[in-house]
Design a protein around this motif. Structure first.
Motif, PDB file in Angstrom:
ATOM      1  N   TYR A 121      29.291  42.848  41.574  1.00 44.92           N
ATOM      2  CA  TYR A 121      30.597  43.678  41.250  1.00 44.92           C
ATOM      3  C   TYR A 121      31.366  42.698  40.565  1.00 44.92           C
ATOM      4  O   TYR A 121      31.329  41.581  40.710  1.00 44.92           O
ATOM      5  N   GLN A 159      35.842  42.900  39.090  1.00 44.28           N
ATOM      6  CA  GLN A 159      36.880  43.288  39.350  1.00 44.28           C
ATOM      7  C   GLN A 159      37.891  42.746  38.159  1.00 44.28           C
ATOM      8  O   GLN A 159      38.337  41.735  37.943  1.00 44.28           O
ATOM      9  N   GLN A 207      42.449  46.553  38.710  1.00 44.12           N
ATOM     10  CA  GLN A 207      41.621  47.640  38.982  1.00 44.12           C
ATOM     11  C   GLN A 207      40.689  47.550  40.361  1.00 44.12           C
ATOM     12  O   GLN A 207      40.557  46.325  40.731  1.00 44.12           O
ATOM     13  N   GLY A 208      39.824  48.601  40.799  1.00 44.05           N
ATOM     14  CA  GLY A 208      38.921  48.562  41.763  1.00 44.05           C
ATOM     15  C   GLY A 208      37.711  48.041  41.122  1.00 44.05           C
ATOM     16  O   GLY A 208      37.488  47.803  40.097  1.00 44.05           O
ATOM     17  N   PRO A 209      37.011  47.337  41.899  1.00 44.92           N
ATOM     18  CA  PRO A 209      35.710  46.546  41.834  1.00 44.92           C
ATOM     19  C   PRO A 209      34.737  47.752  41.049  1.00 44.92           C
ATOM     20  O   PRO A 209      34.894  49.002  41.582  1.00 44.92           O
ATOM     21  N   TYR A 254      30.568  48.262  40.187  1.00 43.77           N
ATOM     22  CA  TYR A 254      29.250  47.673  40.260  1.00 43.77           C
ATOM     23  C   TYR A 254      28.717  47.111  39.068  1.00 43.77           C
ATOM     24  O   TYR A 254      28.803  47.875  37.900  1.00 43.77           O
ATOM     25  N   TYR A 282      31.896  39.208  41.659  1.00 48.91           N
ATOM     26  CA  TYR A 282      31.514  38.892  43.327  1.00 48.91           C
ATOM     27  C   TYR A 282      30.057  39.095  43.273  1.00 48.91           C
ATOM     28  O   TYR A 282      29.550  40.020  42.896  1.00 48.91           O
ATOM     29  N   SER A 309      28.673  51.152  50.944  1.00 50.85           N
ATOM     30  CA  SER A 309      30.095  50.971  50.781  1.00 50.85           C
ATOM     31  C   SER A 309      30.768  49.991  51.816  1.00 50.85           C
ATOM     32  O   SER A 309      32.207  49.706  51.886  1.00 50.85           O
ATOM     33  N   LEU A 336      31.151  46.427  52.283  1.00 50.27           N
ATOM     34  CA  LEU A 336      30.836  44.949  51.406  1.00 50.27           C
ATOM     35  C   LEU A 336      31.822  43.908  51.878  1.00 50.27           C
ATOM     36  O   LEU A 336      32.801  43.952  52.447  1.00 50.27           O
ATOM     37  N   PHE A 341      33.145  40.603  50.573  1.00 43.18           N
ATOM     38  CA  PHE A 341      33.361  39.961  49.283  1.00 43.18           C
ATOM     39  C   PHE A 341      34.124  38.623  49.857  1.00 43.18           C
ATOM     40  O   PHE A 341      34.824  38.260  50.888  1.00 43.18           O
ATOM     41  N   GLY A 342      33.519  37.698  48.766  1.00 39.54           N
ATOM     42  CA  GLY A 342      33.872  36.262  48.860  1.00 39.54           C
ATOM     43  C   GLY A 342      35.367  36.230  47.896  1.00 39.54           C
ATOM     44  O   GLY A 342      35.851  37.233  47.658  1.00 39.54           O
ATOM     45  N   THR A 343      35.397  35.040  47.573  1.00 37.26           N
ATOM     46  CA  THR A 343      36.579  34.957  46.511  1.00 37.26           C
ATOM     47  C   THR A 343      35.982  35.166  45.059  1.00 37.26           C
ATOM     48  O   THR A 343      37.115  35.185  44.154  1.00 37.26           O
TER      49      THR A 343
END
Lengths: 113, 113
Positions: A36, A38, A42-44, A46, A87, A99, A101, A103-105
């Protein structure tokens, strides 16, 4: 879900290929690799996912090593609009997990002129 | 298709107050997940709703609660707001049983003062 490791940041010149690596050495046999991105504020979004074969779509290509312990997201001709945090996520596909998920950094990709 | 829509886009609240955020999933999606994203961090999973029930929950206190309506839209409620609750709150939707990827809204920026 398996843990992933990504570089904190990368730079890429506009028009060149951006290759973003991800290490997922503890991936299980039924886990897919998802990417993904970002864009700021904004939102992430795909990008692509794969299990063990290489995948390509209109946005990017995903190369997964034979042992599945690492992968590379390739943006073939990066543009300034590709500047974003990317990500790499490993998860079981399907059902309600889509949905949920972890997430790391991520990797902050900066595309420059 | 409007995709995932969230409201409001920005919100300022005072410590101790309560807040409600809203999300309309992408058409055809029946599963909604909520995330909290602090500045400089990846999104963190709060909980997921399916068939009007909370199906999965992340490591968040009971001050965080939610609801899903028969039309699949969802609300996130946060009680007794703390300064540390200031973040971008993201909603993601997917299709249970068939969905392979999640679609995210643009988020609600909550500032607690």
């Amino acid at each position: 879900d398996a843990k992933t490791t990504q570089p904190t940041s990368m730079d890429c010149a506009e028009g060149r290929a951006a290759n973003l690596p991800c290490n997922h050495s503890t991936i299980s046999g039924n886990e897919y690799v998802y990417w993904y991105r970002q864009i700021h504020s904004q939102g992430p979004q795909y990008i692509i996912h794969g299990l063990k074969n290489n995948e390509t779509n209109e946005m990017a290509s995903l190369i997964i090593t034979e042992d599945r312990k690492s992968s590379t997201l390739i943006l073939p001709h990066a543009t300034l609009r590709d500047t974003a945090v990317y990500y790499c996520i490993v998860r079981v596909a399907g059902g309600g997990t889509a949905s949920k998920l972890t997430f790391g950094t991520g990797t902050r990709l900066q595309v420059t002129l | 298709d409007a995709g995932v829509t969230q409201s409001p886009t920005h919100l300022i609240k005072t410590r101790g107050q309560q807040v409600t955020l809203r999300c309309s999933p992408k058409s055809g999606h029946d599963t909604v997940s909520w995330y909290q994203q602090a500045l400089g961090q990846g999104p963190q999973f709060i909980f997921q709703y399916y068939e009007e029930e909370e199906r999965q929950r992340g490591n968040f206190p009971d001050r965080f609660s939610g609801h899903q309506f028969p039309n699949y839209s969802s609300e996130l409620n946060v009680n007794a707001l703390l300064l540390g609750d200031s973040a971008l709150y993201l909603c993601a939707s997917s299709e249970d049983g068939r969905g392979t990827e999640a679609f995210f809204g643009q988020g609600t920026r909550l500032t607690v003062v």
